[in-house]
Design a protein around this motif. Structure first.
Motif: not given
Ligand code: ADP
Ligand code: MG
Length: 394
Positions: A313, A317, A333, A336-338, A341-342, A345
């Motif tokens: 992860k 980033e 992606m 840890d993305k909510t 957010e997914r 994206v």
């Protein structure tokens, strides 16, 4: 969750054989059938495997199904559909091995619709008639789209059950009753344990991307779920590869099954994909990636999209930040993305507002279909090797 003792139960009879081959198919000579299978690299195993359905109008599908097919603009069944449908509609257990993008979803969704329309209606509180297990949320949703495209006209309802999203709405659909449930294993078990739904009416079970589900460690959950389903159900298992773990699962739960393989049974490279392997030091990767992106950016196909798979992860980033610094429209992606957010994206990437997606393998499966031109495996690590094998060897 208690495992029902099927031997001691008297089960409501149900029908799973609806296939009535038209004369055009029945009368085809063994030579013609053989020629079709050879041409499309279809290998079969099993006793009395039915002839493939070479054209849509040979299948005796209901009118609403034919209408959906013509809405989609499909010309002919794909090989896995042609050979899969007659088996699936005869109520037989089936293993179908074919590479990604070969049309496996429709190979089991259309027979599911026919199966469902021949059962008693689903009432409030009933569990689903068809259950499709898939490894990731993204795949489950892609399957749901196909189930809706082809099921809506037939009043076949569906819902998609996956982790990481609120339970309330999913629970409501389940309680109301749906004919098809498409689920990732973990969340489905939550609902089964709570009694939100049950599998007492399930007579059509699909394990999609079986190899991938096992790679991801879902085997115990899959076994737990299967054991909640009556043993005389119909089971269809689909996979891009055929490792021994998948074979074992088939042997444990499918009994006497028919098998279809599309393409070579041996490992053979997919010649549609140009593969470039660059062996280098870790510290050289960043520069090499930038050069590659530059080359891609300057190449002839302007709308092209690139996915870059990375091991961790944190690296996702970092790399995304670096790429952006060079002016590339990149999004990323990982686990840890909510959900929100997914979704954002994926939408940006699908719509082409971002042309580069950086992701970990957790987020990866199902995404490769979105990489219209380029896929970069940034790290050489074992978990990517399975994925690489999917692409180059099936
Ligand atoms: P798989 O599950 O084997 O990876 P999918 O079911 O996701 O493949 O299908 C891949 C693509 O092929 C989808 O975009 C689907 O709409 C398309 N497709 C499916 N069946 C046909 C067909 N008979 N003719 C043309 N395209 C098809
Ligand atoms: Mg698929």
């Amino acid at each position: 969750m208690r495992r029902p003792n099927w031997d001691s139960m008297s089960l409501q009879p149900f029908n799973k054989d609806f296939y009535n081959p038209p004369p055009a198919i029945l009368n085809r000579s063994p030579y013609e059938v053989e020629a079709y299978r050879n041409k499309h690299e279809i290998t079969i195993s099993g006793v009395d495997v039915p002839h493939p359905i070479e054209k849509f109008d040979e299948a005796n599908f209901p009118d609403y199904v034919m209408q959906s097919i013509s809405n989609m603009g499909y010309k002919d069944p794909t090989p896995i559909q042609a050979q899969g449908w007659p088996i699936a509609m005869s109520g037989k257990n089936l293993v179908g091995i074919a590479q990604t993008g070969s049309g496996k979803t429709l190979a089991y969704i259309l027979p599911a619709i026919v199966h469902i329309n021949n059962q008693q209606p689903v009432r409030r509180g009933d569990g689903p008639i068809a259950l499709v297990l898939a490894p990731t949320r993204e795949l489950a949703q892609q399957i749901q789209q196909v189930a809706s495209d082809f099921g809506n006209a037939a009043y076949v309802r569906n819902t998609c059950i996956f982790g990481g999203a609120p339970k309330r709405e999913q629970a409501r659909d389940l309680e109301r009753g749906v004919e098809i449930v498409i689920a990732t294993p973990g969340r489905l078990i939550d609902f089964l344990e709570k009694g939100t739904t049950n599998l007492q009416r399930c007579t059509y079970l699909v394990l999609d991307e079986a190899d991938r589900m096992l790679d991801m460690g879902f085997e115990p959950q899959i076994r737990k779920i299967i054991e909640q389903i009556r043993p005389d159900r119909q089971t269809l298992m689909w996979s891009a590869t055929w490792p021994k773990e998948v074979k074992k699962l088939a042997e444990d739960y499918l009994g006497d099954y028919m098998q279809i393989n599309i393409g070579s049974m041996q490992l053979s490279a997919n010649h549609n994909i140009l593969q470039i392997i660059d062996v280098c030091q870790e510290h050289e990767k960043e520069n090499k990636l930038n050069t590659l992106l530059q080359e891609i950016g300057e190449s002839q196909d302007p709308g092209s999209k690139t996915i870059i798979f990375v091991e961790t992860k944190r690296k996702v980033e970092n790399i995304t930040r670096n790429i952006r610094r060079y002016g590339w429209p990149a999004v990323c992606m990982h686990g840890d993305k909510t959900q929100q957010e997914r979704d954002d994206v994926l939408n940006q990437f699908k719509q082409g507002r971002a042309t580069i997606l950086v992701a970990t393998d957790v987020a990866a499966r199902g995404l490769e279909a979105l990489a219209e031109s380029y896929c970069v495996l940034f790290d050489y690590c074992p978990k990517f090797m399975g994925m690489l094998l999917h692409w180059i060897c099936t």
